[in-house]
Design a protein around this motif. Structure first.
Motif, PDB file in Angstrom:
ATOM      1  N   LEU A 101      40.190  37.725  43.080  1.00 21.99           N
ATOM      2  CA  LEU A 101      41.336  38.566  43.410  1.00 21.99           C
ATOM      3  C   LEU A 101      41.871  38.279  44.801  1.00 21.99           C
ATOM      4  CD1 LEU A 101      40.517  42.058  41.870  1.00 21.99           C
ATOM      5  CD2 LEU A 101      42.306  40.458  41.208  1.00 21.99           C
ATOM      6  N   VAL A 102      41.029  37.869  45.719  1.00 21.26           N
ATOM      7  CA  VAL A 102      41.509  37.497  47.053  1.00 21.26           C
ATOM      8  C   VAL A 102      42.473  36.317  46.959  1.00 21.26           C
ATOM      9  CG1 VAL A 102      40.803  36.495  49.258  1.00 21.26           C
ATOM     10  CG2 VAL A 102      39.538  38.427  48.321  1.00 21.26           C
TER      11      VAL A 102
ATOM     12  N   VAL B 184      46.588  36.257  47.857  1.00 20.12           N
ATOM     13  CA  VAL B 184      47.192  35.237  48.713  1.00 20.12           C
ATOM     14  C   VAL B 184      48.365  34.553  48.002  1.00 20.12           C
ATOM     15  CG1 VAL B 184      46.793  33.002  49.811  1.00 20.12           C
ATOM     16  CG2 VAL B 184      45.121  34.837  50.082  1.00 20.12           C
ATOM     17  N   ALA B 185      48.159  34.205  46.725  1.00 20.47           N
ATOM     18  CA  ALA B 185      49.202  33.499  45.985  1.00 20.47           C
ATOM     19  C   ALA B 185      50.360  34.420  45.611  1.00 20.47           C
ATOM     20  CB  ALA B 185      48.603  32.866  44.725  1.00 20.47           C
ATOM     21  N   GLU B 186      50.060  35.636  45.168  1.00 23.12           N
ATOM     22  CA  GLU B 186      51.102  36.557  44.727  1.00 23.12           C
ATOM     23  C   GLU B 186      52.006  37.000  45.867  1.00 23.12           C
ATOM     24  OE1 GLU B 186      52.376  37.963  42.172  1.00 23.12           O
ATOM     25  OE2 GLU B 186      51.011  37.904  40.474  1.00 23.12           O
TER      26      GLU B 186
ATOM     27  N   VAL C 223      50.532  46.900  48.011  1.00 24.19           N
ATOM     28  CA  VAL C 223      50.001  47.271  46.698  1.00 24.19           C
ATOM     29  C   VAL C 223      48.797  46.406  46.335  1.00 24.19           C
ATOM     30  CG1 VAL C 223      50.496  47.114  44.224  1.00 24.19           C
ATOM     31  CG2 VAL C 223      52.063  48.329  45.730  1.00 24.19           C
ATOM     32  N   PHE C 224      48.921  45.104  46.517  1.00 29.70           N
ATOM     33  CA  PHE C 224      47.816  44.219  46.169  1.00 29.70           C
ATOM     34  C   PHE C 224      46.598  44.477  47.056  1.00 29.70           C
ATOM     35  CE2 PHE C 224      50.938  41.580  43.894  1.00 29.70           C
ATOM     36  CZ  PHE C 224      50.212  41.311  42.750  1.00 29.70           C
TER      37      PHE C 224
ATOM     38  N   GLU D  71      44.808  33.243  58.309  1.00 35.47           N
ATOM     39  CA  GLU D  71      45.989  32.379  58.265  1.00 35.47           C
ATOM     40  C   GLU D  71      46.120  31.517  59.515  1.00 35.47           C
ATOM     41  OE1 GLU D  71      49.195  35.080  57.557  1.00 35.47           O
ATOM     42  OE2 GLU D  71      49.184  34.698  55.405  1.00 35.47           O
ATOM     43  N   VAL D  72      45.613  32.006  60.629  1.00 32.88           N
ATOM     44  CA  VAL D  72      45.705  31.239  61.870  1.00 32.88           C
ATOM     45  C   VAL D  72      44.919  29.939  61.763  1.00 32.88           C
ATOM     46  CG1 VAL D  72      45.211  31.273  64.353  1.00 32.88           C
ATOM     47  CG2 VAL D  72      46.091  33.314  63.229  1.00 32.88           C
TER      48      VAL D  72
END
Length: 319
Positions: A186-187, A191-193, A237-238, A286-287
């Motif tokens: 789900l992680v 990230v993709a959604e 939401v995610f 993300e960094v």
């Protein structure tokens, strides 16, 4: 329909509308600090939205009603999910809509509508972004369904409220192999959604590398504000679903009389804390991540699907 459910159904969308832009601002500020920059401040997304809502809406020549209605449809789908999913109360107002398949279908419907709007403009970048978005969603949605389905096997229900209630009743589920495999899958889905690194770069200005931003290049004014607000709400939401499916403690369950508002208020504070922690962790990651090449993204998403499938298999063997 209980009083707790009604209050939660009103408080959840209000909290997400007001807090989602602040979540985006917090993540941008964390990234800025880690990169040695001052940053615009946590409240900058709301200032941007206020400016966009005050501008004139511009519609490109030759577009149909699809382009004009897409921001409203995207916003409406997110609002329904924000009202129905168990974010603040374990018995949401729209319990029947809180089913796994309904929630995933609503989120996918909003994404597909925005992709059609990108195609409707007839521009090269809009079509490119829509094509990339549909490729990603075709790989992400099965993973999302299978990962949460793995959690529902032991519960005997695909309703998200029942899954959250079962985890509250049996805390040992959190550290089971099923939950751990589903959480990792789900992680990647989140990230993709939501178009985060390494799948997409939300702060890029290079059209050839855009996915989400390429679809909305032709939007301006209030329409662009709705798209940006809905996108930030999808992120909240995610992250909220990720938090409550695996760490649901703090959600309001039972209250009576004057304790109902206090219970919902406490649940809101806990949700803000959990989503804020997840948002900061995502910004920090993300960094240190670089954007993947587009042709490498399916490999990442295929790996997450295998993890979700492993979680389903484990759920039957360990039930």
């Amino acid at each position: 329909m209980s009083a707790l459910g009604v209050l939660g159904g009103v408080a959840q969308p209000v909290l997400l509308i007001g807090g989602a832009p602040l979540l985006v601002g917090l993540m941008r500020q964390v990234r800025a600090r880690l990169e040695g920059r001052v940053g615009p401040g946590v409240g900058q997304p709301w200032r941007d939205l206020r400016k966009l809502f005050g501008k004139e809406a511009i519609t490109p020549r030759g577009t149909s009603e699809m382009f004009r209605l897409a921001p409203l449809v995207l916003m409406a789908t997110v609002l329904v999910v924000a009202t129905a999913a168990p974010f603040l109360v374990v018995e949401p107002l729209l319990r029947s809509v809180a089913d796994l398949f309904v929630v995933v279908a609503l989120l996918a419907f909003g994404t597909a509508t925005l992709a059609l709007a990108g195609l409707d403009t007839g521009t090269a970048f809009g079509g490119m972004g829509a094509s990339r978005e549909m490729t990603i969603i075709a790989l992400v949605e099965p993973t999302l369904l299978v990962a949460i389905f793995a959690l529902s096997v032991r519960v005997g229900s695909t309703n998200l409220a029942d899954i959250v209630a079962a985890t509250l009743g049996d805390p040992a589920r959190v550290v089971s192999p099923v939950s751990l495999l589903a959480a990792v899958a789900l992680v990647v889905v989140v990230v993709a959604e939501t178009g985060r690194l390494p799948v997409d770069n939300p702060s890029t200005h290079l059209e050839l590398t855009m996915v989400h931003e390429a679809m909305v290049l032709e939007y301006a004014g209030p329409d662009l504000a709705l798209v940006e607000l809905a996108s930030s709400m999808r992120l909240a939401v995610f992250l909220g679903l990720l938090a409550n499916l695996f760490v649901p403690w703090g959600i309001a369950t039972e209250a009576a009389g004057t304790a109902i508002p206090l219970g919902v208020l406490g649940a809101a504070a806990v949700l803000v804390l959990k989503v804020g922690v997840l948002g900061v962790a995502l910004a920090v990651a993300e960094v240190f991540l670089a954007k993947l090449r587009l042709f490498r993204v399916p490999e990442l998403l295929a790996g997450s699907f295998l993890l979700a499938l492993s979680a389903v298999t484990a759920s039957f063997f360990l039930a």
